[in-house]
Design a protein around this motif. Structure first.
Motif, short mmCIF file in Angstrom:
data_model
loop_
_atom_site.label_atom_id
_atom_site.label_comp_id
_atom_site.label_asym_id
_atom_site.label_seq_id
_atom_site.Cartn_x
_atom_site.Cartn_y
_atom_site.Cartn_z
N ALA A 90 0.96 -1.36 -0.22
CA ALA A 90 0.17 -0.39 0.13
C ALA A 90 0.42 1.65 0.09
CB ALA A 90 -1.33 0.26 1.59
N ALA A 109 0.69 4.33 -3.20
CA ALA A 109 0.62 5.24 -2.90
C ALA A 109 1.88 6.03 -2.93
CB ALA A 109 0.46 5.73 -0.44
N LEU A 124 -5.22 0.02 -4.55
CA LEU A 124 -5.15 1.73 -4.52
C LEU A 124 -5.15 2.30 -5.73
CD1 LEU A 124 -2.77 2.30 -2.05
CD2 LEU A 124 -5.06 2.80 -1.87
N GLY A 131 -7.12 5.41 -7.78
CA GLY A 131 -6.43 6.62 -7.81
C GLY A 131 -6.36 6.96 -9.67
#
Length: 248
Positions: free
Chosen positions: A88, A92, A194, A198
């Motif tokens: 993660a 990110a 993620l 995004g």
């Protein structure tokens, strides 16, 4: 994806990537450049290629489910948590990396991954004789760091994981491979979530490539196993060096 040639290129790259990952690793050396060459921005290409390879990681993890065992100093629950947290964190970081910045560092990432792959057998020999087990804290930091790398850039991840588990005292190759596949699947899965949140994933390309990569991992590996391992490794290293040059 607007021309038959682009579709053929992506499917061929994904098929070969699935085959390479099943046999020796290095599949991302093909998926990332193929996506960029068809007009996908580098950051999106990195995320989309990772999505395409996820089914292969999951299948490999399931195949080794009876062999996976945590390294000394860490429980399986801790290993899972660290893999998810690291993946993660890396994902990110990719989300906030501008395309221009990523384009500048891609050659260095590809070169580092290529060198890791080329030195993989030597790294495994060095770590195979490790007697002292690091403390649980150092083991946790090591897993977290490698998982973060995998969440950001997938190239060379398998070699890094095998070397790390050797350093942590995991001497059984099947267990190390099982761990490698499990951690790869976990960190890739959380990274994909993620990436999708995004808006980094181009789903038409990802889905087409995922089908081809899965087929390559299942059927292509049977053919690839007939090729001497040294030839496969040399081909992957050569591909990595060429891609590094093309992206520089």
């Amino acid at each position: 994806m607007d021309t038959p040639g682009s579709i053929a290129l992506l499917m061929t790259a994904a098929f070969l990537a699935g085959t390479l990952n099943a046999v020796a690793g290095g599949g991302s050396f093909l998926t990332l450049p193929a996506l960029v060459f068809t007009g996908v921005p580098p950051v999106v290409a990195n995320a989309t290629g990772t999505v395409a390879l996820l089914p292969g990681y999951a299948a490999s993890a399931w195949g080794f489910r009876e062999d996976a065992a945590p390294p000394p100093g860490l429980s399986m629950r801790q290993l899972v948590g660290l893999s998810l947290a690291g993946g993660a964190a890396g994902a990110a970081l990719l989300l906030v990396t501008p395309d221009a910045t990523f384009r500048r560092i891609v050659p260095w990432l590809l070169l580092a991954a290529t060198l890791l792959f080329a030195l993989g057998p030597q790294l495994r020999r060095w770590t195979a004789g490790a007697d002292a087990h690091p403390s649980p804290l150092r083991a946790a930091i090591g897993v977290l760091a490698v998982a973060a790398y995998g969440g950001y850039f997938n190239g060379g991840l398998g070699i890094l994981l095998l070397a790390l588990f050797g350093l942590l005292g995991q001497t059984q190759l099947h267990a190390a491979n099982g761990l490698k596949n499990l951690v790869s699947a976990l960190l890739t899965a959380i990274a994909v979530l993620l990436y999708a949140a995004g808006g980094l994933v181009q789903w038409p390309q990802a889905l087409v490539m995922a089908v081809a990569a899965t087929a390559g991992g299942y059927g292509g590996a049977r053919v690839a196993r007939r090729i001497p391992t040294a030839w496969l490794r040399a081909g992957i290293v050569a591909t990595g060096l060429v891609m590094t040059w093309l992206f520089s």
